[in-house]
Design a protein around this motif. Structure first.
Motif, mmCIF file in Angstrom:
data_model
loop_
_atom_site.group_PDB
_atom_site.id
_atom_site.type_symbol
_atom_site.label_atom_id
_atom_site.label_comp_id
_atom_site.label_asym_id
_atom_site.label_seq_id
_atom_site.Cartn_x
_atom_site.Cartn_y
_atom_site.Cartn_z
ATOM 1 N N LYS A 1 21.906 74.119 37.273
ATOM 2 C CA LYS A 1 21.594 73.549 37.647
ATOM 3 C C LYS A 1 20.697 73.985 39.055
ATOM 4 O O LYS A 1 20.159 72.978 39.842
ATOM 5 N N GLY A 2 19.529 74.712 38.325
ATOM 6 C CA GLY A 2 18.320 75.083 38.893
ATOM 7 C C GLY A 2 18.549 76.232 39.906
ATOM 8 O O GLY A 2 17.553 76.227 40.860
ATOM 9 N N ASN A 3 20.219 76.530 40.750
ATOM 10 C CA ASN A 3 20.750 76.837 41.108
ATOM 11 C C ASN A 3 20.761 78.959 40.929
ATOM 12 O O ASN A 3 21.048 79.554 39.965
ATOM 13 N N ARG B 1 21.822 74.609 31.819
ATOM 14 C CA ARG B 1 21.990 73.156 32.226
ATOM 15 C C ARG B 1 23.639 73.324 33.127
ATOM 16 O O ARG B 1 23.137 72.449 34.056
ATOM 17 N N GLN B 2 24.415 74.350 33.542
ATOM 18 C CA GLN B 2 25.206 74.566 34.099
ATOM 19 C C GLN B 2 24.809 75.275 34.981
ATOM 20 O O GLN B 2 24.769 74.542 36.598
ATOM 21 N N GLU C 1 12.254 74.534 39.629
ATOM 22 C CA GLU C 1 12.145 73.399 38.612
ATOM 23 C C GLU C 1 12.738 74.272 36.499
ATOM 24 O O GLU C 1 12.582 75.334 37.502
ATOM 25 N N GLU C 2 12.454 73.316 35.990
ATOM 26 C CA GLU C 2 12.798 73.888 34.621
ATOM 27 C C GLU C 2 12.409 75.150 34.301
ATOM 28 O O GLU C 2 12.750 75.996 33.782
ATOM 29 N N PRO D 1 16.283 72.898 44.551
ATOM 30 C CA PRO D 1 16.597 74.150 43.022
ATOM 31 C C PRO D 1 14.922 73.896 42.299
ATOM 32 O O PRO D 1 14.688 73.435 42.715
ATOM 33 N N GLU E 1 23.712 80.291 40.583
ATOM 34 C CA GLU E 1 24.469 80.527 39.766
ATOM 35 C C GLU E 1 24.136 81.489 38.440
ATOM 36 O O GLU E 1 24.023 81.823 37.391
#
Length: 298
Positions: A197-199, A194-195, A165-166, A163, A202
């Motif tokens: 998660k790096g995807n 946050r939901q 990174e931030e 995934p 999404e």
């Protein structure tokens, strides 16, 4: 970092090593390889079977004139294994090296795996063909260790896409907001990251969903504004609600009263005309007590 991973994939491909890019659903595997294919001139296919269709599409890209070329038709008449031989011979003759990127490799069939392994064997001497394959991690385990497919998968060097990174996820979110015309508040953006998660999938789906909701709100607001303007300025669809029951009741009582009054006065002719007089009275009520504006015709 995603940049380090893509650089690693390019490095291995230049070394003519076959690779298997795996990762969770929506992590950005297909997008990453598509971008690399555009950059480096790889032949990208969003499917991995049937193998003859893949080979013929490769020939269409390689031959001048594509499907109209006579050689293309000759290749199409070959059976599968002879076609593989002619394909590799053509690459050698033309001194071409190609990279074939196959997506959804977790859907591969035993026959397709056998053909791709045969192509690897045919071109092993001078590495005319390099495979870059893409598969979803949770489905690959059912294929990699199957006896009829493991020879092909043994040839592939596995690499996992993790995934984002931030900071990468934040940059992608900003880019997608600009692309889709969405402006998230800082709190909404943090909640999305946050939901997700790096995807990347999404993140993209949430941005698109927000854009659609904004469009629906704008359409609803426009409809409401148009309706308010119609009520303010009048129009062909405006009706004027009036309760005529009291007037009709008064007219009926008046008709009955006149009828008995004229009968009591021994005026039967006028009593017979009382119904006609009532209609006149009803029309008068309608005309003088309830007037429609010219713009309110129903």
């Amino acid at each position: 970092m995603r940049k380090d991973l893509t650089a690693r994939i390019e490095y291995l491909t230049r070394k003519r090593e076959h690779t298997l890019i795996k990762g969770k659903h929506g992590v950005g595997k297909s997008y990453t390889i598509q971008q690399l294919a555009k950059k480096n001139g790889w032949l990208f296919f969003p499917f991995c079977k049937p193998p003859k269709a893949i080979l013929m599409l490769c020939m269409e890209s390689l031959l001048e004139g594509g499907r109209e070329n006579e050689k293309y038709k000759a290749f199409g008449r070959e059976f599968l294994y002879p076609l593989c031989q002619r394909f590799v011979e053509y690459l050698r003759k033309e001194e071409k090296r190609i990279v074939i990127a196959l997506d959804e490799i977790h859907t591969i069939t035993p026959q397709a795996a056998s053909i791709y392994n045969y192509l690897i064997e045919l071109s092993r001497k001078d590495q005319r063909i390099t495979f870059v394959t893409i598969g979803t991690e949770q489905y690959l385990s059912k294929k990699i260790y199957r006896p009829e497919m493991k020879r092909f998968f043994w040839e592939l060097r596995e690499m996992e896409i993790l995934p984002l990174e931030e900071e990468e996820a934040r940059v992608l979110t900003k880019t997608l907001q600009i692309t889709h015309g969405v402006a998230l508040s800082q709190r909404e953006e943090q909640k999305l990251l946050r939901q997700a998660k790096g995807n990347p999938l999404e993140i993209q789906q949430q941005i698109i969903r927000t854009a659609r909701q904004n469009e629906e709100k704008a359409e609803t607001s426009q409809i409401n504004t148009s309706a308010a303007q119609t009520m303010e300025y009048g129009g062909a669809i405006r009706d004027q609600a009036v309760n005529l029951f009291p007037f009709v009741l008064i007219v009926l009582i008046s008709i009955v009263a006149l009828r008995y009054l004229f009968r009591g006065m021994s005026l039967p002719e006028l009593a017979g005309l009382s119904g006609f007089i009532g209609i006149i009275m009803l029309f008068a009520v309608r005309l003088f007590f309830y007037k429609k504006e010219p713009t309110t015709w129903r």
